[in-house]
Design an enzyme around this catalytic site. Sequence first.
Site, PDB file in Angstrom:
ATOM      1  N   TYR A 237       7.323   0.733  -5.496  1.00 45.12           N
ATOM      2  CA  TYR A 237       8.423   0.709  -4.521  1.00 45.12           C
ATOM      3  C   TYR A 237       7.999   1.305  -3.188  1.00 45.12           C
ATOM      4  CZ  TYR A 237      12.679   2.385  -2.203  1.00 45.12           C
ATOM      5  OH  TYR A 237      13.640   2.685  -1.269  1.00 45.12           O
ATOM      6  N   LYS A 241       7.105  -0.639   0.419  1.00 46.44           N
ATOM      7  CA  LYS A 241       7.914  -0.294   1.594  1.00 46.44           C
ATOM      8  C   LYS A 241       7.020   0.194   2.738  1.00 46.44           C
ATOM      9  CE  LYS A 241      11.943  -0.063   2.009  1.00 46.44           C
ATOM     10  NZ  LYS A 241      12.905  -1.045   2.580  1.00 46.44           N
TER      11      LYS A 241
END
Length: 492
Positions: A237, A241
Amino acid sequence: MESNCVQFLGDKTILITGAPGFLAKVLVEKILRLQPNVKKMYLLLRAADTKAAVQRLRSEVVEIDLFKVLRNDLGEENLNDLVREKIVPVPGDISIHNLGVKDSDLLQRMWSEIDIIINIAATTNFDERYDIGLGINTFGALNVLNFAKKCIKGQLLLHVSTAYVCGENSGLFLEKPFTMGETLSGNNKLDINVEFELMKQKLKELQHQDCSEQEISQSMKDLGMTRAKLHGWPNTYVFTKAMGEMLMGNYRENLPLVIVRPTMITSTLAEPFPGWIEGLRTIDSVIVAYGKGRLKCFLADPSTVFDLIPADMVVNAMIATATAHSDETGVQTIYHVGSSFQNPVTFGQLHETTARYFTKKPLVARNGSPIIVSKGTLLSTMGQFSLYITLRYKFPLLILRLFNIIYPWSQGDKYNDDSRKIKLALRLVELYQPYLLFKGIFDDLNTERLRRRRQSIKELDGSFEFDPKSINWDDYMANTHIPGLITHVLKQ
């Protein structure tokens, strides 16, 4: 700040991705409630067609409890009229060119009308499949940027990232952008195109091997975690990002770009009412597991600062940053939106508050009896946690399993129950370990400057409050957040 936030939103046409996600809905409700004279909001929703997008808008956005204040103020019919007039649901997908918008006339209309682009769309699973994480968090961000560049009137692109793109290091983290190819490990040069090709090659190999969907999914999850850790990030994640931020910063050209990095987002502090939340977020899985009596021990340093920030404060900061930077050619500014620098709260404090709450107001079991909770054991290192689990649970569980094999009618229920509790604790620890032992503090100098700038124009009516110093953590957790979880998530 030339105008206050309410004035800024008036007569603006805004594209918002990530609906009907949690934060996007809070933003949409806020704009409709505070500035019904907004010109238009295009909401990008993942849907097969316009009919399905309209249905999602109605059932997953407008009809939920979040909009009850607006519904009470305006009435059902007037609210529906306002939504029809101001909101255009757009079926699409940020992982696709032109955001997956297939209607060419709609595309041209959007490019000619949109003033502000707010990208909230993301996949937030820590161990997301690498192909999905790259598609949405990394190249999806680039697709939104390229779309924004085509907007003739485009004044600003606001991208919501996460403060935890910083990785697992300790110390004070500044509000600074990534440079293209930057890594946290310092060992390897990060080439995002190489990462994409590696992912495609691995996916092709798995498909040629006739692997099952489950096997492909697990392999892609493993690949994401491996690549993230190679370059110094704890999970897929935050890695994907961070790469999304790099692409946006590198290819933004003259488009004003604001990147908002919230920390752990929690339930609303005040607007539209206290305690609204959807789903289990950040530490909520831990709180609920504890309240249900399933968490007897946990890996956490009581002195670790947990950086929490209510959802309405994040939305207020987003609108304030857009107001401040709209039409500033070529600017790129990072904003940390959190509490650890201004008003820190430790895991130990949160644990004490949670224990007191569920001792006084226990959850109710399926049989109607109150669930009695103990204070539990906090272990501050992985070594301590592993040893405790082995001695306290795994070894006795092996004995129980042996008895269950020999005498299957005697200990089966207890074995299954204990096994389930251990698996839950281990899963939570695996997912949250980088944050449970996190020793970083997020500097918010840019955000603090914005707060002071806002004060200088006397915009002090509370409608756009995002100062974490105003939060009393014990009161917020005990009287707002935990009750909100019980009401809106557990439905008790």
